[in-house]
Motif scaffolding. Structure first.
Motif, PDB file in Angstrom:
ATOM      1  N   LEU A   1       0.858  -1.180   0.000  1.00 28.41           N
ATOM      2  CA  LEU A   1       0.000   0.000   0.000  1.00 28.41           C
ATOM      3  C   LEU A   1       0.896   1.232   0.000  1.00 28.41           C
ATOM      4  O   LEU A   1       1.787   1.368   0.831  1.00 28.41           O
ATOM      5  N   HIS A   2       0.666   2.105  -0.942  1.00 29.00           N
ATOM      6  CA  HIS A   2       1.499   3.291  -1.138  1.00 29.00           C
ATOM      7  C   HIS A   2       0.573   4.500  -1.028  1.00 29.00           C
ATOM      8  O   HIS A   2      -0.196   4.764  -1.931  1.00 29.00           O
ATOM      9  N   VAL A   3       0.606   5.182   0.113  1.00 34.80           N
ATOM     10  CA  VAL A   3      -0.327   6.282   0.353  1.00 34.80           C
ATOM     11  C   VAL A   3       0.432   7.581   0.564  1.00 34.80           C
ATOM     12  O   VAL A   3       1.630   7.584   0.853  1.00 34.80           O
ATOM     13  N   HIS A   4      -0.273   8.675   0.429  1.00 35.91           N
ATOM     14  CA  HIS A   4       0.339   9.992   0.563  1.00 35.91           C
ATOM     15  C   HIS A   4      -0.505  10.890   1.445  1.00 35.91           C
ATOM     16  O   HIS A   4      -1.675  10.599   1.696  1.00 35.91           O
ATOM     17  N   PRO A   5       0.064  11.986   1.909  1.00 38.52           N
ATOM     18  CA  PRO A   5      -0.628  12.796   2.914  1.00 38.52           C
ATOM     19  C   PRO A   5      -1.869  13.504   2.386  1.00 38.52           C
ATOM     20  O   PRO A   5      -2.068  13.670   1.190  1.00 38.52           O
ATOM     21  N   ASP A   6      -2.678  13.929   3.337  1.00 39.63           N
ATOM     22  CA  ASP A   6      -3.811  14.800   3.060  1.00 39.63           C
ATOM     23  C   ASP A   6      -3.256  16.216   2.907  1.00 39.63           C
ATOM     24  O   ASP A   6      -2.965  16.885   3.895  1.00 39.63           O
ATOM     25  N   GLY A   7      -3.064  16.659   1.663  1.00 41.73           N
ATOM     26  CA  GLY A   7      -2.494  17.972   1.402  1.00 41.73           C
ATOM     27  C   GLY A   7      -1.090  17.886   0.853  1.00 41.73           C
ATOM     28  O   GLY A   7      -0.398  16.874   1.016  1.00 41.73           O
ATOM     29  N   VAL A   8      -0.661  18.970   0.196  1.00 40.43           N
ATOM     30  CA  VAL A   8       0.672  19.015  -0.400  1.00 40.43           C
ATOM     31  C   VAL A   8       1.313  20.358  -0.078  1.00 40.43           C
ATOM     32  O   VAL A   8       0.622  21.349   0.184  1.00 40.43           O
ATOM     33  N   PRO A   9       2.639  20.432  -0.063  1.00 42.83           N
ATOM     34  CA  PRO A   9       3.316  21.700   0.174  1.00 42.83           C
ATOM     35  C   PRO A   9       2.874  22.755  -0.832  1.00 42.83           C
ATOM     36  O   PRO A   9       2.737  22.484  -2.024  1.00 42.83           O
TER      37      PRO A   9
END
Length: 318
Positions: free
Chosen positions: A233-241
């Protein structure tokens, strides 16, 4: 109990085989086939794209949608592979995803080793990188990529590093860990079949870290591997810089969905002080949410989900 053994025949005892999958990528370590995909995108499949393989999480197949991960012979200090396309020839064109055209993740089968690296592509379609395989053992290598004109894919292959192997037990579940002088605290628990927020908070010397640096287009990068078959599972944050609302720490929230109950190992990559650090956790999916006190209801009830832009954790990386 720690046991010492030689790797001859080690892979045979580690895993059972899916009847419909292809090559060594079908090794799944006797984990059950789950009934649902881990995100809302189209699931990976073999060339026949049958219903059974539609249900597989990412990383369990060596060949999917006509693309095949081929591990190549290379010097001991190098790891080399290529992706063969539907026409059988090496793929040479890839889209950039999360700042890179290829993400190579390797993990030992007992989850005691982990590396995330970014190989270089040669004109002939061969990817090469200094070997990330640190020591003897049975390793799983995951290639996470998007072929130009195709869909995002994660393919996996087993790789054996010969030598004496000391098997290590999976660390107990914990809500806090330390790495390189940083303390990382986890709030939340993954819940099978639904999106769950996981918040990781970084501090150093007792003080919150509020100046995390972007890494791969985010303030944190999270990989989760299921114990046993190493479903990916490859997930990313809620929001980006730079989106006007996402702060550079101390907290980074991820929206994740796991395919089944069971134990998972989480690997958080974050950049601070010009270096990338990796914090590791063991979590058990299907348990009550940790790090948040009960508020009068069933603490294991449905977790809140993200907004419309975050209903498919992993941004298409199955």
């Amino acid at each position: 109990m720690r046991t010492v053994t030689r790797l001859a025949g080690f892979a045979v005892g580690l895993a059972a085989v899916f009847g419909t999958t292809y090559g060594i990528g079908r090794v799944v370590d006797r984990a059950p086939v789950v009934e649902g995909r881990h995100d809302g995108d189209a699931a990976h499949a073999t060339g026949e794209h049958d219903e059974a393989t539609d249900r597989l999480p990412g990383g369990l197949l060596v060949s999917d949608r006509g693309y095949t991960l081929e591990h190549l012979d290379a010097p001991a200090d190098e790891f080399a592979f290529r992706i063969a396309g539907p026409d059988g020839r090496p793929v040479t064109r890839y889209d950039v995803a999360h700042d890179k055209r290829m993400h190579l993740i390797v993990a030992r089968r007992d989850l005691s080793g982990f590396r995330h690296v970014h190989p270089e592509l040669a004109p002939d379609g061969t990817w090469r990188v200094d070997t990330p395989l640190a020591g003897a053992g049975q390793w799983r290598a995951f290639a996470d990529f998007t072929p130009t004109g195709g869909e995002p894919l994660t393919l996996g292959v087993d790789v054996t590093v010969p030598g004496e192997l000391t098997e290590r037990p999976l660390p107990a579940p914990s809500t806090s860990t330390t790495v390189d002088g940083y303390t990382v605290t986890l709030t939340g628990s993954p819940q099978p079949g639904r999106t769950s927020p996981l918040t990781l908070t970084v501090s150093r010397g007792g003080q919150p870290v509020t100046d995390l640096e972007p890494y791969l287009g985010a303030y944190g990068h999270l990989v989760a591997l299921r114990r046993g078959d190493l479903a990916y599972l490859h997930v990313h944050p809620d929001g980006v810089p730079g989106d006007g609302r996402t702060r550079p720490g101390p907290a980074v929230t991820f929206l994740a969905e796991v395919p089944s109950a069971g134990s998972y190992r989480l690997y958080l990559d974050f950049r601070h002080g010009g270096a990338v650090h990796t914090a590791e956790f063991t979590v058990v999916a299907g348990t009550p949410t940790v790090g948040t006190p009960p508020t009068g209801g069933d603490p294991s009830g449905p977790a809140p989900t993200g907004g419309a832009d975050h209903g498919t954790p992993g941004h298409g990386h199955n």
